[in-house]
Design a protein around this motif. Structure first.
Motif, short mmCIF file in Angstrom:
data_model
loop_
_atom_site.label_atom_id
_atom_site.label_comp_id
_atom_site.label_asym_id
_atom_site.label_seq_id
_atom_site.Cartn_x
_atom_site.Cartn_y
_atom_site.Cartn_z
N SER A 114 3.84 -9.68 -23.90
CA SER A 114 4.43 -11.40 -23.59
C SER A 114 5.65 -11.29 -22.41
CB SER A 114 5.17 -11.85 -25.09
OG SER A 114 5.96 -12.95 -24.57
N GLY A 115 5.66 -11.86 -21.14
CA GLY A 115 6.62 -11.85 -20.70
C GLY A 115 6.17 -10.72 -19.58
N SER A 116 5.12 -10.74 -19.37
CA SER A 116 4.67 -8.95 -18.04
C SER A 116 4.42 -9.82 -17.30
CB SER A 116 3.90 -8.40 -18.37
OG SER A 116 4.12 -8.09 -19.42
N ILE A 117 4.79 -9.37 -16.42
CA ILE A 117 3.89 -9.87 -14.54
C ILE A 117 3.58 -8.87 -14.47
CG2 ILE A 117 4.68 -11.82 -12.51
CD1 ILE A 117 7.43 -11.99 -14.18
N ILE A 118 1.96 -9.89 -13.67
CA ILE A 118 1.51 -9.10 -12.68
C ILE A 118 1.44 -9.47 -11.11
CG2 ILE A 118 -0.65 -7.44 -12.59
CD1 ILE A 118 1.12 -6.87 -15.66
N THR A 119 1.30 -8.79 -10.01
CA THR A 119 1.77 -9.74 -9.22
C THR A 119 0.14 -9.45 -8.44
OG1 THR A 119 3.37 -8.55 -7.66
CG2 THR A 119 4.43 -10.27 -9.48
N THR A 120 0.62 -9.88 -7.28
CA THR A 120 -0.78 -9.93 -6.48
C THR A 120 -1.55 -8.55 -5.74
OG1 THR A 120 0.61 -11.80 -5.12
CG2 THR A 120 -1.94 -10.65 -4.09
N ASN A 121 -2.79 -8.93 -5.90
CA ASN A 121 -3.65 -7.50 -5.39
C ASN A 121 -2.91 -5.56 -7.07
OD1 ASN A 121 -3.70 -8.63 -2.94
ND2 ASN A 121 -5.61 -8.69 -3.63
N ALA A 122 -2.47 -6.34 -7.55
CA ALA A 122 -2.57 -5.12 -8.22
C ALA A 122 -2.78 -4.76 -9.64
CB ALA A 122 -0.87 -5.70 -9.64
N LYS A 123 -3.04 -3.59 -10.07
CA LYS A 123 -4.05 -3.03 -10.38
C LYS A 123 -3.50 -2.59 -11.76
CE LYS A 123 -7.90 0.45 -10.01
NZ LYS A 123 -9.24 0.65 -9.78
N VAL A 124 -4.20 -2.69 -12.95
CA VAL A 124 -4.13 -2.40 -14.01
C VAL A 124 -5.34 -1.29 -14.44
CG1 VAL A 124 -2.42 -1.60 -16.23
CG2 VAL A 124 -2.01 -3.10 -14.31
N GLY A 125 -4.93 -0.31 -15.33
CA GLY A 125 -6.60 0.55 -15.18
C GLY A 125 -6.97 0.43 -16.76
N GLY A 133 8.02 -7.37 -20.73
CA GLY A 133 9.23 -8.73 -19.82
C GLY A 133 8.60 -7.16 -18.54
N SER A 134 7.66 -6.76 -18.48
CA SER A 134 7.96 -5.69 -17.66
C SER A 134 6.66 -6.39 -16.48
CB SER A 134 7.33 -4.46 -17.88
OG SER A 134 7.29 -3.46 -18.84
N VAL A 135 7.04 -6.03 -15.28
CA VAL A 135 6.54 -6.29 -13.67
C VAL A 135 6.36 -5.39 -13.31
CG1 VAL A 135 7.70 -7.62 -11.78
CG2 VAL A 135 8.97 -8.01 -13.70
N ILE A 136 4.64 -6.20 -12.88
CA ILE A 136 4.22 -4.82 -11.42
C ILE A 136 3.79 -5.98 -10.74
CG2 ILE A 136 2.06 -3.12 -11.93
CD1 ILE A 136 3.80 -2.27 -13.87
N GLU A 137 4.43 -4.96 -9.40
CA GLU A 137 4.31 -6.06 -8.41
C GLU A 137 3.50 -5.31 -7.29
OE1 GLU A 137 5.93 -8.38 -6.91
OE2 GLU A 137 8.03 -8.66 -7.81
N HIS A 138 3.47 -6.30 -6.24
CA HIS A 138 2.12 -6.81 -5.82
C HIS A 138 1.44 -5.14 -5.14
CE1 HIS A 138 4.52 -5.17 -1.66
NE2 HIS A 138 5.57 -6.06 -2.11
N GLU A 139 0.49 -4.90 -5.27
CA GLU A 139 -0.77 -3.69 -4.82
C GLU A 139 -0.15 -2.59 -5.13
OE1 GLU A 139 -1.18 -4.57 -0.12
OE2 GLU A 139 0.94 -5.27 -0.54
N SER A 140 0.43 -2.48 -5.99
CA SER A 140 0.86 -1.29 -7.50
C SER A 140 -0.55 -1.11 -7.87
CB SER A 140 2.16 -1.72 -7.60
OG SER A 140 2.71 -1.29 -7.39
N GLU A 141 -0.58 0.37 -8.28
CA GLU A 141 -1.10 0.40 -9.19
C GLU A 141 -1.12 1.43 -10.58
OE1 GLU A 141 -4.58 2.88 -7.62
OE2 GLU A 141 -5.02 1.38 -6.20
N VAL A 142 -1.03 0.54 -11.50
CA VAL A 142 -1.25 2.06 -13.02
C VAL A 142 -1.97 2.27 -13.32
CG1 VAL A 142 0.01 1.67 -15.85
CG2 VAL A 142 0.64 -0.19 -13.21
N GLY A 143 -2.28 3.78 -13.79
CA GLY A 143 -3.31 4.08 -14.18
C GLY A 143 -4.04 4.22 -15.61
N ASP A 144 -5.36 5.07 -16.17
CA ASP A 144 -5.68 4.74 -16.46
C ASP A 144 -5.16 5.20 -18.04
OD1 ASP A 144 -8.12 3.20 -16.34
OD2 ASP A 144 -8.88 5.50 -16.02
#
Length: 214
Positions: A114-125, A133-144
């Protein structure tokens, strides 16, 4: 699709609460390796035991999918691999209050709280967690198999390696690379690259120790 949730701790309750809003899945049971009473339930859903009971249960109940609801990255990865080897399909749990760009990519089996934000061209494995409530900004990658803790901000074009844990309330500055299987202590401010298999903490984050290689 009928699915099972692997894990019966606190995080499993969060995952189930998210999935209750998903009309495409129906949670049939929780599976957990810890000893359980025969009548135990979570929010009315039975806890059926460990992996040994799964082959018969899956066949009898037409279960087709799963999600692993365990916070520990190593254990979550082990369960994920066991379940995919059984031929079950990993499903993701994405909270309806999360904001996800149409250009973002979310891997299978991942939890977006809940409340998380995943923005433009971001990738989560796959099999990852982006917590409340976490934010993953543009073009960032979170691995598997990685885990981004509650209230964490990951700036643009960051790379977080497979199996890494970023503690709650941390901030990661843009263009930073965090290696695989590392741990970022809660409330850390990461200004520089972090090597794989290390533990860092502080504001700014500093190396605390190196993890032993398996």
């Amino acid at each position: 699709m009928k699915i099972i949730i692997v894990g019966a701790g606190g995080h499993s309750r969060v995952v189930y609460d998210i999935l209750r809003a998903d009309r495409n899945v129906a949670v049939s049971a929780f599976v957990d390796n810890s000893p359980r009473g025969s009548e135990e339930t979570i929010m009315g859903v039975p806890v059926i035991g460990d992996h040994d009971v799964l082959p018969e249960y899956v066949k009898k109940n037409d279960v087709a999918g799963f999600i692993v609801a365990v916070g520990d990255n190593d254990i979550r990865q082990q369960h994920f691999e066991t379940m995919t080897d059984m031929g079950l399909e990993p499903v993701s749990a994405i909270h309806p209050d999360a904001t996800i760009s149409e250009t973002a990519n979310i891997g299978p089996g991942t939890v977006i709280a809940s409340g998380s934000i995943i923005t433009t061209n971001a990738k989560v494995g796959e099999n990852a967690i982006v917590n409340t409530g976490s934010v993953i900004e543009h073009e960032s990658e979170v691995g598997d198999h990685a885990h981004v803790g509650p209230g964490t901000t990951v700036a643009g074009r960051v790379r977080i390696g497979d199996g890494t844990f970023v503690g709650m309330g941390s901030s990661v500055t843009d263009y930073t690379t965090i290696g695989e299987n590392s741990t970022i202590g809660a409330g850390s401010v990461v200004l520089d690259d972090v090597e794989s298999d290390t533990v860092v903490a502080g504001a700014p984050a500093e190396l605390k120790r190196r993890k032993e290689q398996q």
